[in-house]
Scaffold this motif. Sequence first.
Motif, PDB file in Angstrom:
ATOM      1  N   LYS A 204      56.948 -15.319  20.506  1.00 29.98           N
ATOM      2  CA  LYS A 204      55.777 -14.487  20.228  1.00 29.98           C
ATOM      3  C   LYS A 204      54.501 -15.128  20.774  1.00 29.98           C
ATOM      4  O   LYS A 204      53.592 -14.427  21.231  1.00 29.98           O
ATOM      5  N   VAL A 205      54.465 -16.446  20.741  1.00 27.71           N
ATOM      6  CA  VAL A 205      53.298 -17.137  21.308  1.00 27.71           C
ATOM      7  C   VAL A 205      53.232 -16.890  22.808  1.00 27.71           C
ATOM      8  O   VAL A 205      52.181 -16.546  23.364  1.00 27.71           O
ATOM      9  N   ALA A 206      54.362 -17.052  23.468  1.00 29.69           N
ATOM     10  CA  ALA A 206      54.405 -16.879  24.924  1.00 29.69           C
ATOM     11  C   ALA A 206      54.030 -15.464  25.352  1.00 29.69           C
ATOM     12  O   ALA A 206      53.470 -15.258  26.436  1.00 29.69           O
ATOM     13  N   ALA A 207      54.320 -14.481  24.494  1.00 28.22           N
ATOM     14  CA  ALA A 207      54.074 -13.084  24.862  1.00 28.22           C
ATOM     15  C   ALA A 207      52.706 -12.573  24.429  1.00 28.22           C
ATOM     16  O   ALA A 207      52.345 -11.425  24.748  1.00 28.22           O
ATOM     17  N   ALA A 208      51.928 -13.374  23.723  1.00 25.81           N
ATOM     18  CA  ALA A 208      50.635 -12.905  23.218  1.00 25.81           C
ATOM     19  C   ALA A 208      49.686 -12.565  24.360  1.00 25.81           C
ATOM     20  O   ALA A 208      49.483 -13.370  25.266  1.00 25.81           O
ATOM     21  N   LYS A 209      49.072 -11.378  24.286  1.00 23.78           N
ATOM     22  CA  LYS A 209      48.252 -10.903  25.383  1.00 23.78           C
ATOM     23  C   LYS A 209      46.755 -10.944  25.101  1.00 23.78           C
ATOM     24  O   LYS A 209      45.951 -10.656  25.991  1.00 23.78           O
ATOM     25  N   ASN A 210      46.376 -11.247  23.855  1.00 22.54           N
ATOM     26  CA  ASN A 210      44.952 -11.323  23.544  1.00 22.54           C
ATOM     27  C   ASN A 210      44.732 -12.345  22.437  1.00 22.54           C
ATOM     28  O   ASN A 210      45.682 -12.903  21.889  1.00 22.54           O
ATOM     29  N   GLN A 211      43.473 -12.562  22.102  1.00 21.09           N
ATOM     30  CA  GLN A 211      43.164 -13.599  21.127  1.00 21.09           C
ATOM     31  C   GLN A 211      43.735 -13.292  19.749  1.00 21.09           C
ATOM     32  O   GLN A 211      44.249 -14.183  19.059  1.00 21.09           O
ATOM     33  N   ALA A 212      43.672 -12.052  19.309  1.00 21.92           N
ATOM     34  CA  ALA A 212      44.182 -11.697  17.983  1.00 21.92           C
ATOM     35  C   ALA A 212      45.686 -11.965  17.891  1.00 21.92           C
ATOM     36  O   ALA A 212      46.178 -12.556  16.921  1.00 21.92           O
ATOM     37  N   ALA A 213      46.435 -11.532  18.907  1.00 22.49           N
ATOM     38  CA  ALA A 213      47.878 -11.736  18.906  1.00 22.49           C
ATOM     39  C   ALA A 213      48.232 -13.217  19.029  1.00 22.49           C
ATOM     40  O   ALA A 213      49.182 -13.700  18.405  1.00 22.49           O
ATOM     41  N   THR A 214      47.454 -13.941  19.825  1.00 23.36           N
ATOM     42  CA  THR A 214      47.704 -15.379  20.003  1.00 23.36           C
ATOM     43  C   THR A 214      47.459 -16.136  18.700  1.00 23.36           C
ATOM     44  O   THR A 214      48.243 -17.013  18.319  1.00 23.36           O
ATOM     45  N   THR A 215      46.386 -15.799  17.999  1.00 22.81           N
ATOM     46  CA  THR A 215      46.075 -16.459  16.728  1.00 22.81           C
ATOM     47  C   THR A 215      47.201 -16.249  15.715  1.00 22.81           C
ATOM     48  O   THR A 215      47.646 -17.186  15.036  1.00 22.81           O
ATOM     49  N   GLU A 216      47.692 -15.036  15.607  1.00 26.06           N
ATOM     50  CA  GLU A 216      48.768 -14.717  14.662  1.00 26.06           C
ATOM     51  C   GLU A 216      50.068 -15.435  15.030  1.00 26.06           C
ATOM     52  O   GLU A 216      50.758 -15.999  14.176  1.00 26.06           O
ATOM     53  N   ALA A 217      50.403 -15.438  16.314  1.00 31.72           N
ATOM     54  CA  ALA A 217      51.653 -16.048  16.758  1.00 31.72           C
ATOM     55  C   ALA A 217      51.638 -17.565  16.608  1.00 31.72           C
ATOM     56  O   ALA A 217      52.633 -18.177  16.192  1.00 31.72           O
ATOM     57  N   VAL A 218      50.526 -18.191  16.953  1.00 32.06           N
ATOM     58  CA  VAL A 218      50.428 -19.644  16.841  1.00 32.06           C
ATOM     59  C   VAL A 218      50.486 -20.087  15.382  1.00 32.06           C
ATOM     60  O   VAL A 218      51.097 -21.104  15.043  1.00 32.06           O
ATOM     61  N   GLN A 219      49.884 -19.324  14.483  1.00 33.19           N
ATOM     62  CA  GLN A 219      49.940 -19.664  13.052  1.00 33.19           C
ATOM     63  C   GLN A 219      51.372 -19.554  12.527  1.00 33.19           C
ATOM     64  O   GLN A 219      51.831 -20.385  11.733  1.00 33.19           O
ATOM     65  N   ALA A 220      52.097 -18.546  12.977  1.00 33.73           N
ATOM     66  CA  ALA A 220      53.503 -18.396  12.566  1.00 33.73           C
ATOM     67  C   ALA A 220      54.341 -19.558  13.089  1.00 33.73           C
ATOM     68  O   ALA A 220      55.251 -20.059  12.397  1.00 33.73           O
ATOM     69  N   LEU A 221      54.054 -20.008  14.299  1.00 32.64           N
ATOM     70  CA  LEU A 221      54.772 -21.162  14.866  1.00 32.64           C
ATOM     71  C   LEU A 221      54.462 -22.430  14.068  1.00 32.64           C
ATOM     72  O   LEU A 221      55.366 -23.218  13.761  1.00 32.64           O
ATOM     73  N   ALA A 222      53.209 -22.639  13.711  1.00 33.19           N
ATOM     74  CA  ALA A 222      52.829 -23.807  12.919  1.00 33.19           C
ATOM     75  C   ALA A 222      53.516 -23.796  11.558  1.00 33.19           C
ATOM     76  O   ALA A 222      53.985 -24.825  11.060  1.00 33.19           O
ATOM     77  N   ASP A 223      53.622 -22.621  10.936  1.00 32.62           N
ATOM     78  CA  ASP A 223      54.297 -22.501   9.637  1.00 32.62           C
ATOM     79  C   ASP A 223      55.787 -22.808   9.758  1.00 32.62           C
ATOM     80  O   ASP A 223      56.382 -23.450   8.880  1.00 32.62           O
ATOM     81  N   ALA A 224      56.406 -22.355  10.837  1.00 30.90           N
ATOM     82  CA  ALA A 224      57.844 -22.597  11.041  1.00 30.90           C
ATOM     83  C   ALA A 224      58.132 -24.087  11.203  1.00 30.90           C
ATOM     84  O   ALA A 224      59.104 -24.616  10.663  1.00 30.90           O
ATOM     85  N   VAL A 225      57.287 -24.778  11.937  1.00 34.34           N
ATOM     86  CA  VAL A 225      57.469 -26.223  12.134  1.00 34.34           C
ATOM     87  C   VAL A 225      57.213 -26.971  10.835  1.00 34.34           C
ATOM     88  O   VAL A 225      57.935 -27.904  10.471  1.00 34.34           O
ATOM     89  N   LYS A 226      56.191 -26.567  10.093  1.00 37.66           N
ATOM     90  CA  LYS A 226      55.870 -27.218   8.815  1.00 37.66           C
ATOM     91  C   LYS A 226      57.015 -27.050   7.814  1.00 37.66           C
ATOM     92  O   LYS A 226      57.308 -27.947   7.017  1.00 37.66           O
ATOM     93  N   LEU A 255      54.442 -32.637  15.662  1.00 40.43           N
ATOM     94  CA  LEU A 255      54.287 -31.218  15.962  1.00 40.43           C
ATOM     95  C   LEU A 255      53.573 -30.472  14.838  1.00 40.43           C
ATOM     96  O   LEU A 255      52.785 -29.557  15.101  1.00 40.43           O
ATOM     97  N   SER A 256      53.849 -30.851  13.592  1.00 37.68           N
ATOM     98  CA  SER A 256      53.189 -30.180  12.460  1.00 37.68           C
ATOM     99  C   SER A 256      51.676 -30.287  12.582  1.00 37.68           C
ATOM    100  O   SER A 256      50.944 -29.313  12.378  1.00 37.68           O
ATOM    101  N   SER A 257      51.204 -31.478  12.938  1.00 36.82           N
ATOM    102  CA  SER A 257      49.766 -31.682  13.086  1.00 36.82           C
ATOM    103  C   SER A 257      49.239 -30.972  14.329  1.00 36.82           C
ATOM    104  O   SER A 257      48.202 -30.295  14.290  1.00 36.82           O
ATOM    105  N   ASP A 258      49.974 -31.091  15.435  1.00 38.82           N
ATOM    106  CA  ASP A 258      49.527 -30.486  16.695  1.00 38.82           C
ATOM    107  C   ASP A 258      49.450 -28.966  16.606  1.00 38.82           C
ATOM    108  O   ASP A 258      48.492 -28.350  17.110  1.00 38.82           O
ATOM    109  N   PHE A 259      50.428 -28.353  15.983  1.00 36.79           N
ATOM    110  CA  PHE A 259      50.447 -26.890  15.904  1.00 36.79           C
ATOM    111  C   PHE A 259      49.375 -26.365  14.963  1.00 36.79           C
ATOM    112  O   PHE A 259      48.841 -25.268  15.164  1.00 36.79           O
ATOM    113  N   SER A 260      49.060 -27.126  13.920  1.00 34.35           N
ATOM    114  CA  SER A 260      47.979 -26.721  13.026  1.00 34.35           C
ATOM    115  C   SER A 260      46.646 -26.751  13.785  1.00 34.35           C
ATOM    116  O   SER A 260      45.804 -25.861  13.620  1.00 34.35           O
ATOM    117  N   THR A 261      46.482 -27.763  14.628  1.00 36.59           N
ATOM    118  CA  THR A 261      45.271 -27.851  15.444  1.00 36.59           C
ATOM    119  C   THR A 261      45.203 -26.691  16.439  1.00 36.59           C
ATOM    120  O   THR A 261      44.142 -26.094  16.663  1.00 36.59           O
TER     121      THR A 261
END
Length: 446
Positions: A204-226, A255-261
């Motif tokens: 989902k991160v790789a496919a994000a096409k705008n800032q709103a979608a990127t923000t949502e996808a990156v947060q989901a990735l950070a939660d999965a790693v945490k 990764l937990s720290s990096d993805f949160s950043t």
Amino acid sequence: MTTPPSPAGPNPDFPAWGPPNTPAPGMPTSGIPVSGTPMSGPPTSGFPASGPPTSGIPGYGPPTSGFPASGPPTSGIPGYGPPDPFGTPPAGAPNWVGPPTGAIGGGPGTGWPSGDRAPSGLPGRSRNKLIVGVVAVVLLLVCGVGGVAAFVSGDSDKKPAAAGATGGASASPTPSKAPEPMTATAYQSLLTEVDGLIGPAWQKVAAAKNQAATTEAVQALADAVKTSAPRFASLTPPKEAAAGHEQIKRAFNSLSSDFSTLAGSAKSGEICAGSSAVAQVTSLPSAGLLREAAKAFGSAFTFGAWLPAPVAQQTRTLANGTMVKKGTLNGSGEFTINNSGSDTDVAVSLVPNGAKVAAFTVFVSAGKTYKVKKVKDGSYQVYMSTGVDWDPGVAGFTRSCEFEKFADVFEFTTTSRQYTTWEITLKASVGGNADTDPVNPGDFPQ
């Protein structure tokens, strides 16, 4: 030809030795000294006394049973008072025997202590007497607050048992058994479950096409790693996975720290498209640790296929005047974008007032100016997005994104004798006649 005003661009207490108080009626008094401080002499069942001890009770006179008609209670308590300093018995004391002179050695017991007198000249107090004195202080304190007094008996040389000891036995710690390692099958199942949690979030991160979608996808990735990191923290891996396991623990901690950043960067607009997020993540040292873990597992275990090799960050741009969205241009109006005073590329959209879709969008390079001709008559709002690295795949910037719109509405009108032309200058200046407002990335017209 009408030329409207030229608007400007975006705006940037314990008692001492001494007699206790007379007890109140009904107060327990057995064993409480009547008066005076403890005198010199051998210890007697916890209380210092003058004269020979008898079964631990001072012998100034026979105790009387019960309580006398008046005066302090006397059961077990001397009734004649202490002898004078020269050994003369107190008045009325029967069978008085003066105490021997000199310091006495030995502990308390029935009759005189069995120990020899200490040689003349040595201190008259022994360590035992100090210990008993301390106990007597405690007892007097207890009596003073109305507690029940108790006599302390026994050999004062005995040392107290260690706290927690029972009987004469000593306990020894039982070594804990080392945890059994996981089987290879169970360990692979864990790796597969974690891949199944992180992999889709990464896509989902790789496919994000705008800032709103990127923000949502990156947060989901950070939660999965945490969520995944603690699953590797305390388990014992199979022997063949030991090397990779240590690497994977290190990788997840980082990764937990990096993805949160990264999630914070997406929210602020520093990262505003999936392609830039992918480039940033794959280049992280923590991502390198994850690749090393997968490599250390060898062919025995499979993990981390979702993480690609490092991707370089890009800085792409378009030619000045490129129509990102051409739309229909069949009118007479003209719209000039002056970006000559800026060092940032911009994409400008002319959007019919009240609409959500742009009539057209044009790319204007940093330091350049471009005029759009044949603009149709109508009322328009002007939206702008600026940033770095234009990604044609998402038709937007991938880093350092900002979104704004002009507060004014732009009118284009054509008659048989004149048409409208507008020019906007995208450099804030003193005296500018146009205001801009920030726009939520998710509300920016496409």
